[in-house]
Scaffold this motif. Structure first.
Motif, short mmCIF file in Angstrom:
data_model
loop_
_atom_site.label_atom_id
_atom_site.label_comp_id
_atom_site.label_asym_id
_atom_site.label_seq_id
_atom_site.Cartn_x
_atom_site.Cartn_y
_atom_site.Cartn_z
N GLU A 87 -5.56 13.39 3.14
CA GLU A 87 -7.11 13.27 2.95
C GLU A 87 -7.88 12.93 4.27
O GLU A 87 -8.73 13.38 4.42
CB GLU A 87 -7.33 12.29 1.75
CG GLU A 87 -7.04 10.84 2.16
CD GLU A 87 -7.37 9.85 0.98
OE1 GLU A 87 -8.32 10.03 0.39
OE2 GLU A 87 -6.80 8.75 1.01
N THR A 134 0.80 -1.18 0.12
CA THR A 134 -0.12 -0.18 -0.06
C THR A 134 0.90 1.27 0.26
O THR A 134 1.86 1.40 0.71
CB THR A 134 -0.86 0.05 1.17
OG1 THR A 134 -1.37 1.34 1.12
CG2 THR A 134 -0.32 -0.50 2.64
N ILE A 135 0.47 2.31 -0.70
CA ILE A 135 1.26 3.35 -0.76
C ILE A 135 1.13 4.20 0.57
O ILE A 135 2.04 5.01 0.82
CB ILE A 135 0.85 4.44 -1.76
CG1 ILE A 135 -0.53 4.79 -1.47
CG2 ILE A 135 1.02 3.87 -3.13
CD1 ILE A 135 -0.96 6.21 -2.62
N ARG A 188 -6.00 8.02 3.89
CA ARG A 188 -7.37 8.06 4.63
C ARG A 188 -7.43 7.96 6.05
O ARG A 188 -7.78 8.43 6.60
CB ARG A 188 -8.11 6.80 4.18
CG ARG A 188 -9.56 6.75 3.93
CD ARG A 188 -10.09 5.73 3.56
NE ARG A 188 -9.17 4.61 3.11
CZ ARG A 188 -9.63 3.60 2.28
NH1 ARG A 188 -10.60 3.41 1.46
NH2 ARG A 188 -8.47 2.56 2.10
N HIS A 216 -5.26 9.75 -7.89
CA HIS A 216 -4.63 8.79 -8.24
C HIS A 216 -3.49 8.61 -8.89
O HIS A 216 -2.67 7.71 -9.20
CB HIS A 216 -5.85 7.69 -8.97
CG HIS A 216 -6.75 7.25 -7.85
ND1 HIS A 216 -7.94 8.15 -7.53
CD2 HIS A 216 -7.14 5.86 -7.29
CE1 HIS A 216 -8.66 7.26 -6.46
NE2 HIS A 216 -8.05 5.93 -6.44
O1 F6P Z 1 -5.57 2.47 0.83
C1 F6P Z 1 -4.58 3.21 -0.02
C2 F6P Z 1 -5.41 4.36 -0.62
O2 F6P Z 1 -4.31 4.58 -1.34
C3 F6P Z 1 -5.81 5.37 0.55
O3 F6P Z 1 -4.87 6.26 0.85
C4 F6P Z 1 -7.03 6.01 -0.59
O4 F6P Z 1 -7.95 6.77 0.60
C5 F6P Z 1 -7.51 4.88 -1.06
O5 F6P Z 1 -6.58 4.11 -1.33
C6 F6P Z 1 -8.34 5.42 -2.35
O6 F6P Z 1 -8.68 3.95 -2.87
P1 F6P Z 1 -9.64 3.89 -4.10
O7 F6P Z 1 -8.88 3.68 -5.29
O8 F6P Z 1 -10.52 2.66 -3.92
O9 F6P Z 1 -10.47 5.08 -4.15
#
Ligand code: F6P
Length: 320
Positions: A224, A127-128, A173, A251
């Motif tokens: 966020e 995970t980033i 998040r 993204h």
């Molecule tokens: O869980 C990793 C993450 O990069 C979070 O920081 C972010 O809130 C979430 O993914 C966004 O996810 P999705 O691509 O499902 O919108």
């Protein structure tokens, strides 16, 4: 020793997942173990999207972002019925162990699968957000941080040219690691993270004073999970009247070719995961602690919340 294992990537994709899958696959094949790729995370496990992999299946992927196995966030797998079906689909193919590369939600699913069915599981933190407990590193966090710093450098140019306040919202998040590390390395004046309370009145008063003292521009990095960039920017405008703009990286920060660090570390973690699962170990996650590969209990990894390094939080304030 196990004869057949499977691997999947799950949750939000992260740069370096491909390197991890490649390392798991090639290490296991080298040991004479059959390797199945599961396409699309837990969705693929439930929908039987699985294929047997060869060494060639993982060639030409180490340099690619995303995950060639695909990924998903799967609601069905959060139920015991879903997990029983997943277990059946593994057993039907003679698969004796599973490697899951993903964030805390994905590892939680893996932990439940192992507890309920006895299927051996080894996890890798992918995970980033860099928010998996027990490891000071997760696959993809370095590339994402470098992508963010590139954006900060660019935002600085225009902020300085216009004497503006720029608010940049980055991912995270529940975790401020990305915001904190990129805020420090990008020289941000304010770094807002979910782990720490902040007071907009205080920040805005401080900003006004800085401008009065001759400051040319201000950079705010917000995770966020600590607030929406647009709201924060609006509050700054309302309280200070300063010319303020906001950017949300979104993204973009999840994609791109993995950095050297992410490729090497994902490869090291992948090798460890493969050797562990084929030797019959289960319920562990491999991560890093001060540069060394360590194994973490899977249950502990998913039931503890990782803390943001207080030293970084302190440093951010000293340097701002
Ligand atoms: O869980 C990793 C993450 O990069 C979070 O920081 C972010 O809130 C979430 O993914 C966004 O996810 P999705 O691509 O499902 O919108």
């Amino acid at each position: 020793m196990l004869k057949s294992i499977a691997i999947m990537t799950s949750g939000g994709d992260s740069p370096g997942m491909n390197a991890a899958v490649r390392a798991v696959t090639r290490t296991a094949l080298h040991a004479g173990v059959k390797v199945w790729g599961i396409y699309g995370g837990y969705h693929g496990l439930l929908d039987e999207e699985m294929f047997e992999m060869t060494s060639k299946s993982v060639s030409d992927i180490i340099q690619r972002g995303g995950t060639f196995l695909g990924t998903a966030r799967c609601k069905r797998f959060t139920t015991p019925e879903g997990r029983q079906l997943g277990y059946k689909n593994l057993v039907d193919r003679g698969i004796q162990g599973l490697v899951v590369v993903g964030g805390d939600g994905s590892l939680r699913g893996a932990s439940a699968l192992s507890a309920e069915t006895g299927m051996p599981i080894v996890g890798l933190p992918g995970t980033i957000d860099n928010d998996v407990w027990g490891s000071d590193y997760t696959i993809g966090c370095d590339t994402a941080a470098n992508t963010i710093i590139d954006a900060i450098n660019k935002l600085r140019d225009t902020a300085s040219a216009h004497r503006r306040v720029i608010v940049l919202e980055v991912m995270g998040r529940n975790s401020g690691w990305l915001a904190m590390t990129t805020g420090i390395s990008g020289g941000a004046e304010y770094i807002l993270v979910p782990e720490e309370e902040y007071d907009m009145d205080e920040i805005c008063a401080d900003m006004k004073e800085s401008y009065e003292r001759g400051k040319r521009y201000i950079l705010v990095v917000v995770a966020e999970g600590a607030g929406k960039g647009f709201d924060i920017s609006q509050q700054i405008v309302e309280r200070t009247g300063l010319d303020t703009r906001v950017s949300k990286l979104g993204h973009i920060q999840r994609g791109g070719s993995p950095s050297v660090i992410d490729r090497v570390r994902a490869s090291q973690l992948g090798e460890n995961a493969a050797l562990a699962i084929i030797s019959g170990l289960s319920d562990i996650v491999f991560g890093f602690d001060r540069g060394h590969v360590v194994s973490i209990n899977l249950h502990d990894a998913v039931n503890n919340k990782k803390k943001l390094n207080p030293e970084l939080m302190r440093l951010a304030k000293v340097l701002a």
